[in-house]
Design a protein around this motif. Sequence first.
Motif, PDB file in Angstrom:
ATOM      1  N   ILE A 279       0.839  -1.217   0.000  1.00  0.00           N
ATOM      2  CA  ILE A 279       0.000   0.000   0.000  1.00  0.00           C
ATOM      3  C   ILE A 279       0.866   1.255   0.000  1.00  0.00           C
ATOM      4  N   GLU A 280       1.938   1.244   0.787  1.00  0.00           N
ATOM      5  CA  GLU A 280       2.855   2.389   0.807  1.00  0.00           C
ATOM      6  C   GLU A 280       3.436   2.651  -0.573  1.00  0.00           C
ATOM      7  N   ASN A 281       3.941   1.598  -1.218  1.00  0.00           N
ATOM      8  CA  ASN A 281       4.564   1.769  -2.538  1.00  0.00           C
ATOM      9  C   ASN A 281       3.569   2.305  -3.564  1.00  0.00           C
ATOM     10  N   LEU A 282       2.336   1.798  -3.529  1.00  0.00           N
ATOM     11  CA  LEU A 282       1.331   2.242  -4.502  1.00  0.00           C
ATOM     12  C   LEU A 282       0.907   3.683  -4.244  1.00  0.00           C
ATOM     13  N   ILE A 283       0.762   4.053  -2.964  1.00  0.00           N
ATOM     14  CA  ILE A 283       0.377   5.435  -2.653  1.00  0.00           C
ATOM     15  C   ILE A 283       1.528   6.398  -2.954  1.00  0.00           C
ATOM     16  N   VAL A 284       2.765   5.990  -2.652  1.00  0.00           N
ATOM     17  CA  VAL A 284       3.932   6.821  -2.985  1.00  0.00           C
ATOM     18  C   VAL A 284       3.990   7.061  -4.487  1.00  0.00           C
ATOM     19  N   ASN A 285       3.706   6.012  -5.267  1.00  0.00           N
ATOM     20  CA  ASN A 285       3.677   6.164  -6.725  1.00  0.00           C
ATOM     21  C   ASN A 285       2.604   7.157  -7.163  1.00  0.00           C
ATOM     22  N   SER A 286       1.428   7.057  -6.506  1.00  0.00           N
ATOM     23  CA  SER A 286       0.338   7.967  -6.870  1.00  0.00           C
ATOM     24  C   SER A 286       0.696   9.420  -6.529  1.00  0.00           C
ATOM     25  N   ILE A 287       1.444   9.609  -5.442  1.00  0.00           N
ATOM     26  CA  ILE A 287       1.897  10.955  -5.079  1.00  0.00           C
ATOM     27  C   ILE A 287       2.967  11.434  -6.064  1.00  0.00           C
TER      28      ILE A 287
ATOM     29  N   GLY B 191      -2.051  19.348  -6.287  1.00  0.00           N
ATOM     30  CA  GLY B 191      -3.399  19.695  -5.854  1.00  0.00           C
ATOM     31  C   GLY B 191      -4.421  18.632  -6.159  1.00  0.00           C
ATOM     32  N   GLY B 192      -3.961  17.447  -6.539  1.00  0.00           N
ATOM     33  CA  GLY B 192      -4.866  16.354  -6.898  1.00  0.00           C
ATOM     34  C   GLY B 192      -5.296  15.515  -5.706  1.00  0.00           C
ATOM     35  N   VAL B 193      -5.882  14.353  -6.000  1.00  0.00           N
ATOM     36  CA  VAL B 193      -6.413  13.469  -4.949  1.00  0.00           C
ATOM     37  C   VAL B 193      -5.977  12.036  -5.222  1.00  0.00           C
ATOM     38  N   THR B 194      -5.569  11.338  -4.172  1.00  0.00           N
ATOM     39  CA  THR B 194      -5.339   9.892  -4.221  1.00  0.00           C
ATOM     40  C   THR B 194      -6.414   9.235  -3.367  1.00  0.00           C
ATOM     41  N   GLU B 195      -7.236   8.408  -4.006  1.00  0.00           N
ATOM     42  CA  GLU B 195      -8.344   7.760  -3.300  1.00  0.00           C
ATOM     43  C   GLU B 195      -8.082   6.263  -3.148  1.00  0.00           C
ATOM     44  N   VAL B 196      -8.449   5.760  -1.980  1.00  0.00           N
ATOM     45  CA  VAL B 196      -8.325   4.325  -1.703  1.00  0.00           C
ATOM     46  C   VAL B 196      -9.699   3.769  -1.377  1.00  0.00           C
TER      47      VAL B 196
ATOM     48  N   ARG C 220      -8.332  -0.858  -3.842  1.00  0.00           N
ATOM     49  CA  ARG C 220      -8.174  -0.079  -5.074  1.00  0.00           C
ATOM     50  C   ARG C 220      -7.576   1.284  -4.745  1.00  0.00           C
ATOM     51  N   ILE C 221      -6.484   1.639  -5.418  1.00  0.00           N
ATOM     52  CA  ILE C 221      -5.795   2.913  -5.199  1.00  0.00           C
ATOM     53  C   ILE C 221      -5.755   3.665  -6.528  1.00  0.00           C
ATOM     54  N   SER C 222      -6.419   4.811  -6.582  1.00  0.00           N
ATOM     55  CA  SER C 222      -6.521   5.556  -7.836  1.00  0.00           C
ATOM     56  C   SER C 222      -6.057   6.995  -7.644  1.00  0.00           C
ATOM     57  N   ASP C 223      -5.562   7.578  -8.735  1.00  0.00           N
ATOM     58  CA  ASP C 223      -5.109   8.969  -8.695  1.00  0.00           C
ATOM     59  C   ASP C 223      -5.581   9.687  -9.956  1.00  0.00           C
TER      60      ASP C 223
ATOM     61  N   PHE D 291      -3.966   7.688 -20.280  1.00  0.00           N
ATOM     62  CA  PHE D 291      -2.960   8.742 -20.331  1.00  0.00           C
ATOM     63  C   PHE D 291      -3.620  10.128 -20.267  1.00  0.00           C
ATOM     64  N   GLY D 292      -3.116  10.939 -19.331  1.00  0.00           N
ATOM     65  CA  GLY D 292      -3.648  12.290 -19.160  1.00  0.00           C
ATOM     66  C   GLY D 292      -4.802  12.392 -18.189  1.00  0.00           C
ATOM     67  N   ILE D 293      -5.317  11.236 -17.737  1.00  0.00           N
ATOM     68  CA  ILE D 293      -6.483  11.253 -16.827  1.00  0.00           C
ATOM     69  C   ILE D 293      -6.132  10.685 -15.449  1.00  0.00           C
ATOM     70  N   GLY D 294      -5.397   9.590 -15.411  1.00  0.00           N
ATOM     71  CA  GLY D 294      -5.028   9.001 -14.124  1.00  0.00           C
ATOM     72  C   GLY D 294      -4.842   7.506 -14.205  1.00  0.00           C
ATOM     73  N   SER D 295      -4.466   6.914 -13.067  1.00  0.00           N
ATOM     74  CA  SER D 295      -4.194   5.474 -12.994  1.00  0.00           C
ATOM     75  C   SER D 295      -4.898   4.862 -11.799  1.00  0.00           C
ATOM     76  N   GLU D 296      -5.133   3.558 -11.903  1.00  0.00           N
ATOM     77  CA  GLU D 296      -5.762   2.831 -10.807  1.00  0.00           C
ATOM     78  C   GLU D 296      -5.080   1.476 -10.650  1.00  0.00           C
ATOM     79  N   PHE D 297      -4.524   1.235  -9.475  1.00  0.00           N
ATOM     80  CA  PHE D 297      -3.928  -0.060  -9.130  1.00  0.00           C
ATOM     81  C   PHE D 297      -4.842  -0.737  -8.116  1.00  0.00           C
TER      82      PHE D 297
END
Length: 374
Positions: free
Chosen positions: A247-255, A261-266, A279-282, A337-343
């Motif tokens: 979880i740390e690695n995935l959230i660090v990647n999202s940051i 000024g964006g959001v990382t949601e879990v 689910r971790i999305s940015d 691409f340009g919108i975000g990612s979800e792991f």
Amino acid sequence: MKISFKKTYKFAIKSAFYISLFSTAFVLGLAMIIFKVDPKSLWVFGIIFVFAIYLFSFLVLQYRVERFIYRRVKKIYDDVSLLESSTLINQPITTDMETLTREVKKFATDKKLEIEMLQVREEYRREFLGNISHELKTPLFTVQGYISTLLDGAMDDKTIRKKYLKRADKGVERLIYIVEDLDMITKLESGDLNLEITEFDIVELIRNVFDLLEMKADKKKITLAFENEYIRPNFVRADKDRIQQVIENLIVNSIKYGKKGGVTEVAVVNLTKEKVLVRISDDGEGIEQQNIPRLFERFYRVNKSGSRAEGGSGLGLAIVKHIIEAHKEKIYVESEFGIGSEFSFTVEKAGVKEEKKEPKKIIDKEEEDEEEDE
């Protein structure tokens, strides 16, 4: 190679039939035209002649074809055996050209796939060695540069000495970080890393990770939050420390790749009766489709210059993949691409194995009650 000979009679049978048919018709025709022999009296002669010619033709053709093909085809088998092909070395030599063509074609296809696989592995090996040398070279040269500068006379200045030693220390820390990650991946791949399976609340674990990474997220003004504000505790069965690392690695990647000024949601979702999906999305820059299949390779970076500027060993996602697979679970990635990612990854719910045993206990209790009634 084992010398054995698989015969085929199709060619000799057909050829002998055509030869005997033509020969008999030709001889009978000559006998009727030249010698004026009565056709009725030629039937016995014709039957005997056709069988004799057929037998003779069959034996001669079979023998000659066998010798001809055996000498030439055996050379093909011998040449192939030099390549140690398990598909052909142990096969008997065949005079059936269709079978031979099929076997050689299969051999050629297998070899082509093998060569392509070796080429891919060689390319991966070269890229891996290039990446690891770059990752190690950068902090090593940094440490060497600062130490050399101090030895050349800068050590006498206390301010410079302290500043350069701190920078050298950061370079050493980065080296240790890379080596520790490599050691962990090696253990995960070889199966030497033992998992300590316990039951814990994964929601609480995620909140702890939020607290750990809060300062890092604040630097880019990124908000860490649950997708559902009123999320309930959800107990899972896994190695708590390793899942926290995932979880740390995935959230660090999202940051790291998230927009300022964006959001990382879990989100924690009850996928089935036995599985929980995390689910971790940015809303960051996203990943191009051609890069997604290689995301979990060691040292693979989508944006090489930007990634190295952000730091990290380049092994985070590779470690994530191996930890999840060590739990016999699955990890998924979706990105635009340009919108975000979800792991996302699955993890086993707590109490699943006990629930599976309950029906047996109930049955046993019913059987005991029946015995007591008797």
